[in-house]
Every structure is written in structure tokens, then in C-alpha cells.
Write a protein that holds these residues in place. Structure first.
Motif, PDB file in Angstrom:
ATOM      1  N   SER A 132      91.274  23.301  82.088  1.00 41.27           N
ATOM      2  CA  SER A 132      90.263  24.241  81.615  1.00 41.27           C
ATOM      3  C   SER A 132      89.238  24.537  82.702  1.00 41.27           C
ATOM      4  O   SER A 132      88.851  25.698  82.915  1.00 41.27           O
ATOM      5  CB  SER A 132      89.574  23.671  80.375  1.00 41.27           C
ATOM      6  N   GLU A 133      88.814  23.504  83.413  1.00 38.51           N
ATOM      7  CA  GLU A 133      87.846  23.702  84.501  1.00 38.51           C
ATOM      8  C   GLU A 133      88.471  24.473  85.655  1.00 38.51           C
ATOM      9  O   GLU A 133      87.817  25.318  86.290  1.00 38.51           O
ATOM     10  CB  GLU A 133      87.331  22.349  84.973  1.00 38.51           C
ATOM     11  N   PHE A 134      89.747  24.191  85.938  1.00 34.44           N
ATOM     12  CA  PHE A 134      90.441  24.912  87.009  1.00 34.44           C
ATOM     13  C   PHE A 134      90.571  26.389  86.638  1.00 34.44           C
ATOM     14  O   PHE A 134      90.360  27.275  87.481  1.00 34.44           O
ATOM     15  CB  PHE A 134      91.820  24.293  87.233  1.00 34.44           C
ATOM     16  N   TYR A 194      98.924  30.340  87.444  1.00 31.54           N
ATOM     17  CA  TYR A 194      98.499  29.181  88.231  1.00 31.54           C
ATOM     18  C   TYR A 194      98.284  27.954  87.341  1.00 31.54           C
ATOM     19  O   TYR A 194      98.690  26.842  87.693  1.00 31.54           O
ATOM     20  CB  TYR A 194      97.215  29.501  89.001  1.00 31.54           C
ATOM     21  N   VAL A 195      97.652  28.154  86.198  1.00 32.40           N
ATOM     22  CA  VAL A 195      97.414  27.030  85.292  1.00 32.40           C
ATOM     23  C   VAL A 195      98.737  26.482  84.774  1.00 32.40           C
ATOM     24  O   VAL A 195      98.927  25.263  84.673  1.00 32.40           O
ATOM     25  CB  VAL A 195      96.501  27.453  84.118  1.00 32.40           C
ATOM     26  N   GLY A 196      99.678  27.368  84.483  1.00 28.13           N
ATOM     27  CA  GLY A 196     100.987  26.915  84.039  1.00 28.13           C
ATOM     28  C   GLY A 196     101.704  26.105  85.114  1.00 28.13           C
ATOM     29  O   GLY A 196     102.333  25.077  84.833  1.00 28.13           O
ATOM     30  N   ASP A 197     101.601  26.557  86.364  1.00 33.41           N
ATOM     31  CA  ASP A 197     102.215  25.826  87.471  1.00 33.41           C
ATOM     32  C   ASP A 197     101.599  24.439  87.623  1.00 33.41           C
ATOM     33  O   ASP A 197     102.307  23.436  87.796  1.00 33.41           O
ATOM     34  CB  ASP A 197     102.047  26.605  88.777  1.00 33.41           C
ATOM     35  N   VAL A 198     100.270  24.382  87.575  1.00 33.75           N
ATOM     36  CA  VAL A 198      99.581  23.097  87.761  1.00 33.75           C
ATOM     37  C   VAL A 198      99.861  22.166  86.584  1.00 33.75           C
ATOM     38  O   VAL A 198      99.996  20.948  86.771  1.00 33.75           O
ATOM     39  CB  VAL A 198      98.066  23.315  87.950  1.00 33.75           C
ATOM     40  N   ARG A 199      99.961  22.723  85.389  1.00 30.75           N
ATOM     41  CA  ARG A 199     100.328  21.888  84.241  1.00 30.75           C
ATOM     42  C   ARG A 199     101.698  21.245  84.479  1.00 30.75           C
ATOM     43  O   ARG A 199     101.903  20.053  84.200  1.00 30.75           O
ATOM     44  CB  ARG A 199     100.361  22.728  82.968  1.00 30.75           C
ATOM     45  N   GLY A 200     102.636  22.027  85.013  1.00 30.13           N
ATOM     46  CA  GLY A 200     103.952  21.489  85.325  1.00 30.13           C
ATOM     47  C   GLY A 200     103.895  20.430  86.406  1.00 30.13           C
ATOM     48  O   GLY A 200     104.601  19.405  86.339  1.00 30.13           O
ATOM     49  N   LEU A 201     103.041  20.640  87.413  1.00 31.60           N
ATOM     50  CA  LEU A 201     102.884  19.661  88.489  1.00 31.60           C
ATOM     51  C   LEU A 201     102.340  18.344  87.962  1.00 31.60           C
ATOM     52  O   LEU A 201     102.851  17.261  88.292  1.00 31.60           O
ATOM     53  CB  LEU A 201     101.950  20.229  89.560  1.00 31.60           C
ATOM     54  N   ILE A 202     101.304  18.418  87.145  1.00 32.07           N
ATOM     55  CA  ILE A 202     100.698  17.198  86.608  1.00 32.07           C
ATOM     56  C   ILE A 202     101.682  16.462  85.694  1.00 32.07           C
ATOM     57  O   ILE A 202     101.756  15.232  85.696  1.00 32.07           O
ATOM     58  CB  ILE A 202      99.388  17.531  85.869  1.00 32.07           C
ATOM     59  N   ARG A 239     104.986  31.192  94.768  1.00 32.66           N
ATOM     60  CA  ARG A 239     103.789  31.234  93.921  1.00 32.66           C
ATOM     61  C   ARG A 239     103.352  29.828  93.536  1.00 32.66           C
ATOM     62  O   ARG A 239     102.160  29.523  93.487  1.00 32.66           O
ATOM     63  CB  ARG A 239     104.071  32.042  92.656  1.00 32.66           C
ATOM     64  N   GLN A 240     104.299  28.933  93.266  1.00 30.91           N
ATOM     65  CA  GLN A 240     103.962  27.562  92.903  1.00 30.91           C
ATOM     66  C   GLN A 240     103.284  26.837  94.066  1.00 30.91           C
ATOM     67  O   GLN A 240     102.377  26.024  93.856  1.00 30.91           O
ATOM     68  CB  GLN A 240     105.222  26.819  92.455  1.00 30.91           C
ATOM     69  N   VAL A 241     103.707  27.139  95.283  1.00 29.43           N
ATOM     70  CA  VAL A 241     103.031  26.577  96.453  1.00 29.43           C
ATOM     71  C   VAL A 241     101.589  27.072  96.490  1.00 29.43           C
ATOM     72  O   VAL A 241     100.652  26.296  96.732  1.00 29.43           O
ATOM     73  CB  VAL A 241     103.769  26.956  97.750  1.00 29.43           C
ATOM     74  N   SER A 242     101.395  28.364  96.244  1.00 29.11           N
ATOM     75  CA  SER A 242     100.043  28.921  96.238  1.00 29.11           C
ATOM     76  C   SER A 242      99.201  28.280  95.143  1.00 29.11           C
ATOM     77  O   SER A 242      98.020  27.959  95.354  1.00 29.11           O
ATOM     78  CB  SER A 242     100.113  30.431  96.035  1.00 29.11           C
ATOM     79  N   SER A 243      99.802  28.073  93.976  1.00 33.52           N
ATOM     80  CA  SER A 243      99.090  27.421  92.871  1.00 33.52           C
ATOM     81  C   SER A 243      98.659  26.008  93.259  1.00 33.52           C
ATOM     82  O   SER A 243      97.514  25.600  93.019  1.00 33.52           O
ATOM     83  CB  SER A 243      99.985  27.356  91.624  1.00 33.52           C
TER      84      SER A 243
END
Length: 322
Positions: free
Chosen positions: A6-8, A26-34, A71-75
Motif C-alpha cells: 500500500s505504501e509502495f 508494478y504492485v502486482g509484480d512486487v507482490r509476486g516477488l515477495i 517490466r518486472q525488472v523495472s518493478s
């Protein structure tokens, strides 16, 4: 994770000025990363370069396109830089992360005659309009077929609107999101100029010609007043129920109008057509860059390859050794 994401998202939206589409991606990508890190027993504060590379390798293994991985790299780079500044990461592990070079492909392009025919077709009442389960409701989801152009033919409010959609996308080369975001005050009819808010909230002025001016006038005089409601606000283009025009509906209008020309393309295809025709007509590359709102000239240069056939024709005609 929910709080961090949420903060991101707030950072992307309010500080970085990213579009809602980019925020969601971007949030979807980072959610997948975490989630990927958590499945390996690594907390979000322990993300490092090796884990990032493993995550990207997993995306590739699953068949992700090069553009998606890029795009995932950019995220990841954006997230890690932000998390490091916020003290969530001790270092920025993505600083040395490399993105794969994406294969840049451009959509099909209409010739000028096809573009003119598509604009005319947009105002023609089709036999039946089916938007894949969504009515044209101005951003409100509904089920069933669309009301269409019934009653009034090419002078029906939706017919006038649809013609204007295709006309502005082709005449001005603007993005579909920019089109749907236009307000009444963004149209300078006297000077025939649009004020467009592009990516990163960057503002630019885009001229339009006499045909587009006529389409704007017809919509404002005979189309919009018939659809306007209390929720219309200052939106230039409206859905059937008076709300601001939804991007999905704009895409449907374009696909339907261009399909009749044998080259079914979307709004970006009309943008591509506009850029191609400007360049083939002799427009300077930097002028086209400004009109399209490209931050990099390299992006505009992608459109020049379509003009190769024209260059070859000129060379064959003019060069003694052709």
C-alpha cells in the motif's frame, strides 16, 4: 506485505506520478516477488540480488514474454530503490539487475484511405453491437448488448461520439488514456488545439485539423447534451449513461471501426498510423516526438521503419544507380 504494498503504491501514485495502469502492474509484480521470497523462507527485508535473479529466471521458465520480464525488472528496481530509501532494505540489491532487451514490435498501420474509412465507419450504425458482455455505460459495468446507434443513424449521440473517438485518436495520435481523460476545458476550438495530460502528468499541446474540429463541434452541439447527467462533470467524452467514457469502450469502438477495413487494430494502431503518416508526409522526427509525447527520441524512431518502402520507391525513381 499488504502495508508495504500500500505504501509502495502511494509512492508510485503520488510521488513518482505513475499512471494507475503502471501502479497496478508494478504492485502486482512486487507482490509476486515477495510471495516468491516467502515461499523460500526469505522475508521481504532479506531480498538480495541472487533472489531477484532466481525470481526472474522462474518467470522466464514459466514462459513469460521478454517484455513482461523487462517490466518486472523495472518493478523490482523501483521497489528496491524505494525500500532502501525507506529503510526497509539495508542495501539496494536491484542496482545491478539487468533487464533483457525486449523485442520491440509495432502494430499494423492503416493507410490514409483506410483511416478515413474507419472514421466514417465509426459513425455507421452496425447490425448489432456486442461488447463482450459489457454495455457502454461510461465506466459502469453491466451485462448485455450495447444500446448502440439506434435512433438517429449517424446523428445519434453515440454515433457522433464514436466518430470523434476515432477521429481524435488518428488525427492527434494521442493515447487512449489521454483521450478518455480529456475535459471540456482541454479543447481550444478556436485554435484547434488539445491540452493533453500524458505519462508522468506531463502536459502538451496537440493540434487537430478541420475534420476533427467539425467532429468536436457536432459532438458538443448534438451529442453530448443528449447524454450528459449530473455525474458527467467536465468529461469531454461520455458513456451511454453519462459517466466519463471508459477506455474499454473506446477500444471496442476502434476495433469495430477498423475491422471493416480488413485491418483490425486498437487505439495504439491509430496512434502508430498517425505517426507513420506524419513522417511519410515530411514531418521532422522531433516534432513527431513532441506531438506523441515520447520522452525519448529513440521511441519515436521505431516508427521510421514503416517508411522504408517509401524511401525505396523514391530511391528507385531518383537515383541513377537504382
Amino acid at each position: 506485505m499488504a502495508e508495504v504494498l500500500s505504501e509502495f503504491a502511494d509512492h508510485l501514485r503520488w510521488e513518482a506520478g505513475r499512471s494507475e495502469h503502471t501502479v497496478r502492474a508494478y504492485v502486482g509484480d512486487v507482490r509476486g516477488l515477495i510471495s516468491f521470497a516467502g515461499a523460500r523462507g526469505v522475508p521481504s527485508t532479506g531480498i538480495d540480488l541472487d533472489l531477484l535473479r532466481a525470481w526472474l529466471a522462474e518467470q522466464t521458465r514459466r514462459g513469460a514474454a521478454r517484455t513482461t520480464v523487462a517490466r518486472q525488472v523495472s518493478s523490482a528496481k523501483t521497489f528496491c530503490a524505494w525500500a532502501h530509501r525507506e529503510g526497509l532494505l539495508a542495501t539496494n540489491p536491484a542496482a545491478r539487475l539487468q533487464a533483457p532487451k525486449a523485442h520491440r514490435t509495432l502494430p499494423a498501420v492503416l493507410d490514409p484511405e483506410q483511416a478515413a474509412a474507419a472514421i466514417a465507419a465509426a459513425a455507421s450504425p452496425p447490425e448489432a453491437r456486442d461488447t463482450g458482455g459489457e454495455r457502454d455505460t461510461g465506466g459502469e459495468r453491466d451485462t448485455g448488448g450495447e444500446v448502440g446507434h439506434a435512433g438517429g443513424g449517424e446523428d445519434a449521440p453515440l454515433a457522433l461520439r464514436d466518430r470523434l473517438i476515432v477521429e481524435l485518436l488518428y488525427s492527434c495520435g494521442i493515447r487512449v488514456g489521454e483521450l478518455c481523460g480529456l475535459d471540456l476545458g482541454d479543447v481550444d476550438a478556436d485554435r484547434r488545439v488539445l491540452r493533453v495530460i500524458g505519462k508522468g502528468d506531463k502536459q502538451r499541446s496537440v493540434p487537430f485539423g478541420a475534420p476533427a474540429a467539425a467532429a468536436v463541434a457536432a459532438w458538443l452541439q448534438r451529442g453530448r447534451p443528449a447524454l450528459v447527467t449530473a455525474k458527467s462533470g467536465e468529461a469531454l467524452l461520455l458513456g451511454a449513461r453519462g459517466g466519463r467514457l471508459d477506455q474499454r469502450m473506446a477500444r471496442t469502438v476502434v476495433h469495430r471501426a477498423t475491422a471493416a477495413q480488413g485491418v483490425e487494430i486498437g487505439p495504439h494502431g491509430l496512434r502508430h498510423s498517425a505517426a507513420t503518416h506524419l513522417l511519410e508526409g515530411g514531418a521532422d522526427l522531433r516534432v513527431v516526438q513532441e506531438l506523441l509525447g515520447h520522452s525519448s527520441l529513440a521511441t519515436t524512431q521505431l516508427y521510421t521503419h514503416v517508411s522504408v518502402e517509401r524511401l525505396r520507391a523514391v530511391h528507385d525513381q531518383a537515383h541513377p544507380r537504382a
